[in-house]
Design an enzyme around this catalytic site. Structure first.
Site, mmCIF file in Angstrom:
data_model
loop_
_atom_site.group_PDB
_atom_site.id
_atom_site.type_symbol
_atom_site.label_atom_id
_atom_site.label_comp_id
_atom_site.label_asym_id
_atom_site.label_seq_id
_atom_site.Cartn_x
_atom_site.Cartn_y
_atom_site.Cartn_z
ATOM 1 N N ASN A 202 -2.229 2.326 -2.990
ATOM 2 C CA ASN A 202 -3.172 1.598 -3.285
ATOM 3 C C ASN A 202 -1.901 0.689 -3.166
ATOM 4 O O ASN A 202 -2.506 -1.122 -1.831
ATOM 5 C CB ASN A 202 -2.703 0.993 -4.734
ATOM 6 N N ASP A 211 -8.857 4.939 -2.514
ATOM 7 C CA ASP A 211 -9.656 5.403 -2.852
ATOM 8 C C ASP A 211 -10.176 6.762 -2.447
ATOM 9 O O ASP A 211 -11.316 7.905 -2.879
ATOM 10 C CB ASP A 211 -11.087 4.618 -2.900
ATOM 11 N N GLU A 237 -6.166 7.916 -11.464
ATOM 12 C CA GLU A 237 -5.953 8.404 -11.295
ATOM 13 C C GLU A 237 -5.736 10.517 -11.576
ATOM 14 O O GLU A 237 -4.511 11.178 -11.168
ATOM 15 C CB GLU A 237 -4.457 7.778 -9.885
HETATM 16 P P1 GH3 Z 1 3.221 7.704 -11.560
HETATM 17 O O1 GH3 Z 1 3.968 9.170 -10.747
HETATM 18 O O2 GH3 Z 1 3.621 7.457 -12.992
HETATM 19 O O3 GH3 Z 1 2.304 8.402 -12.364
HETATM 20 O O4 GH3 Z 1 2.962 6.759 -11.473
HETATM 21 P P2 GH3 Z 1 1.665 5.960 -10.929
HETATM 22 O O5 GH3 Z 1 2.137 4.617 -9.415
HETATM 23 O O6 GH3 Z 1 0.833 6.939 -10.341
HETATM 24 O O7 GH3 Z 1 1.169 5.620 -12.532
HETATM 25 P P3 GH3 Z 1 0.344 3.937 -12.435
HETATM 26 O O8 GH3 Z 1 -0.386 4.741 -13.730
HETATM 27 O O9 GH3 Z 1 1.872 3.168 -12.960
HETATM 28 O O10 GH3 Z 1 -0.103 3.805 -11.647
HETATM 29 C C1 GH3 Z 1 -2.183 4.306 -11.464
HETATM 30 C C2 GH3 Z 1 -2.591 3.380 -10.226
HETATM 31 O O11 GH3 Z 1 -3.950 4.003 -10.645
HETATM 32 C C3 GH3 Z 1 -2.744 1.652 -10.865
HETATM 33 C C4 GH3 Z 1 -4.351 1.618 -10.668
HETATM 34 O O12 GH3 Z 1 -4.861 0.817 -9.789
HETATM 35 C C5 GH3 Z 1 -4.758 2.771 -10.101
HETATM 36 N N1 GH3 Z 1 -6.193 3.058 -10.057
HETATM 37 C C6 GH3 Z 1 -6.660 3.739 -10.836
HETATM 38 N N2 GH3 Z 1 -7.831 3.951 -10.943
HETATM 39 C C7 GH3 Z 1 -8.522 3.718 -9.372
HETATM 40 C C8 GH3 Z 1 -9.350 3.852 -8.718
HETATM 41 O O13 GH3 Z 1 -10.589 4.288 -9.006
HETATM 42 N N3 GH3 Z 1 -9.066 3.281 -7.495
HETATM 43 C C9 GH3 Z 1 -8.063 3.181 -6.746
HETATM 44 N N4 GH3 Z 1 -7.827 3.070 -5.277
HETATM 45 N N5 GH3 Z 1 -6.880 3.577 -7.439
HETATM 46 C C10 GH3 Z 1 -6.925 3.415 -9.114
HETATM 47 MG MG MG Z 2 -0.415 8.677 -11.221
HETATM 48 MG MG MG Z 3 -1.720 8.049 -14.911
#
Ligand code: GH3
Ligand code: MG
Ligand code: MG
Ligand code: MG
Ligand code: MG
Length: 318
Positions: A202, A211, A237
Site C-alpha cells: 500500500n 486492492d 489482508e
Molecule cells: P505482517 O507481515 O506482519 O502481516 O505485516 P502487514 O503490513 O501485512 O500487516 P499490518 O497489519 O501492519 O498491515 C495490514 C495492512 O492492510 C494495513 C491496512 O491498511 C491494509 N488493508 C486492510 N484492508 C485493506 C483493503 O481493503 N485494501 C487495501 N489496499 N489495504 C488494506
Molecule cells: Mg499482513
Molecule cells: Mg493482518
C-alpha cells in the site's frame, strides 16, 4: 411494481425487455384443478417471459417443485380436490423459504377468512378470480421484484465487496452450521492466511494497487479450494479456510501448494508498469477431535500464524 416511465417511450421498451429477460430465467408453477383457469394463468405468465410448469393438484405441484429448483413463483388455487390451496401452501413453506419462493393464492369464493388463511400459511399475496390481466401482472411482478431484492440484500450481507469471497460473518455462520457434519469421522483443518508486509505494498504502490493484490490473492484461493471447503476474507489482508477430511500430510501439502501459488503470482496493475508480487504466511491447525469448537480451531490457527510471522514469514506453520 413501479412503472419507471411512460408506456410507448423508448425507456419503457428498454424496461420491458429487461423485465422479460429477467423473467426468462425464472420458472413459475401454476397449481389449479380447473384446466381453463390453469391455462389462462399459464398463458399470462408465458407472455411475461416466465417458463411455466402446470400442475392439476397439490401432490403434482409438490413433485414439480422438488424436480425443478428454477421455480421461484407458485400461483395456487384454493378449491382443489384432495389438498386445498391453503394446505398446499403450508406444506410448500416447510421446504421453501420466502427468500426462495413467492406464493400467490387464488380463489373464486368471496369467503373473507380465506385471504388471512393463505397469508398465515405462508402465501405472499392473494388474487380473486376472475382477475384482470393488469392486476395479475402487478402482483406477480411485485413479488418477483421482492425476491430479487432479498437476493441482492443477502448477497450484500454475505459477500465481501472487494474480492467477491464470502465475508467473515458468512464464514462464521456457515462454519458453525457445517462443522459438526465435517467432524463426523474426519479431521477438520482450519487455516488463517495473512499477506506479508502488506502495508508496504500500500505504502509503495498505493491503496488501489493493494486492492488489486487482494483481489488476485482471493482468485488464487478460490481456484485452490474445492466444493466442500469454506474460504472467506476474514478481514483486511487476512483470509481463512476450513477444510474437512485432510490427512496430516495432505494438509501440509495443500497449504504448501497454496503458499507457493501465491509466491508465483504476478499482479499487473492496470494503467501502470507495475507488476506486484507478494507472499503469505499461513497458520494451520488440524484437529480430529469431533468436539473441537470453531473458536478453538481458529484460535489455534491464529497462534500458528503468529509463529509463521515470527519465524520469518512466507511459510506454513502447523
Ligand atoms: P505482517 O507481515 O506482519 O502481516 O505485516 P502487514 O503490513 O501485512 O500487516 P499490518 O497489519 O501492519 O498491515 C495490514 C495492512 O492492510 C494495513 C491496512 O491498511 C491494509 N488493508 C486492510 N484492508 C485493506 C483493503 O481493503 N485494501 C487495501 N489496499 N489495504 C488494506
Ligand atoms: Mg499482513
Ligand atoms: Mg493482518
Ligand atoms: Mg379449483
Ligand atoms: Mg498485522
Amino acid at each position: 411494481y413501479v412503472l419507471k416511465s411512460t408506456p410507448g417511450s423508448i425507456d419503457y421498451l428498454v424496461w420491458l425487455v429487461q423485465r422479460l429477460e429477467r423473467n426468462r430465467r425464472i420458472a413459475a408453477l401454476v397449481v389449479d384443478d380447473s384446466r381453463s383457469a390453469r391455462t389462462h394463468a399459464a398463458a399470462l405468465l408465458g407472455m411475461w417471459g416466465f417458463r411455466v410448469v402446470e400442475a392439476a393438484d397439490g401432490e403434482a405441484g409438490l413433485a414439480a417443485l422438488e424436480a425443478d429448483p428454477a421455480i421461484r413463483l407458485a400461483v395456487v388455487d384454493q378449491e382443489m380436490p384432495g389438498m386445498k390451496g391453503v394446505e398446499f401452501t403450508r406444506r410448500l413453506r416447510t421446504r421453501h423459504a420466502r427468500d426462495h419462493l413467492a406464493i400467490i393464492g387464488l380463489s373464486g369464493t368471496q369467503n373473507a377468512s380465506l385471504i388471512p388463511q393463505f397469508l398465515k400459511s405462508g402465501a405472499n399475496d392473494f388474487l380473486h378470480k376472475p382477475f384482470s390481466r393488469e392486476e395479475f401482472f402487478c402482483r406477480v411482478s411485485q413479488n418477483i421484484d421482492q425476491l430479487e431484492l432479498i437476493g441482492t440484500l443477502q448477497d450484500l450481507a454475505t459477500r465481501d465487496f472487494l474480492t467477491g469471497l464470502p465475508n467473515r460473518r458468512c464464514f462464521l455462520q456457515q462454519s458453525e452450521e457445517l462443522l459438526p457434519a465435517m467432524q463426523q469421522g474426519a479431521a477438520v483443518t482450519a487455516a488463517l492466511i495473512d499477506i506479508d508486509h502488506f502495508k508496504r505494498i500500500n505504502d509503495t504502490w498505493g491503496h488501489e494497487a493493494g486492492d488489486h493484490a487482494l483481489r488476485a490473492l482471493a482468485g488464487v484461493i478460490s481456484r485452490h479450494v474445492e466444493e466442500d471447503h469454506l474460504a472467506a476474507r476474514f478481514g483486511g489482508e487476512e483470509f481463512c479456510l476450513l477444510v474437512p477430511g485432510l490427512s496430516e500430510s495432505a494438509a501440509s501439502d495443500y497449504f504448501e501448494r497454496l503458499r507457493r501459488a501465491v509466491q508465483e503470482l504476478r499482479v499487473e496493475i492496470p494503467g501502470s508498469q507495475v507488476t506486484l508480487q507478494m507472499t503469505v504466511s499461513i497458520g494451520v491447525y488440524r484437529s480430529d477431535d469431533a468436539g473441537a469448537s470453531l473458536s478453538r480451531l481458529l484460535g489455534e490457527a491464529d497462534r500458528r500464524l503468529y509463529l509463521a510471522k515470527a519465524g520469518g514469514r512466507n511459510r506454513v506453520n502447523s
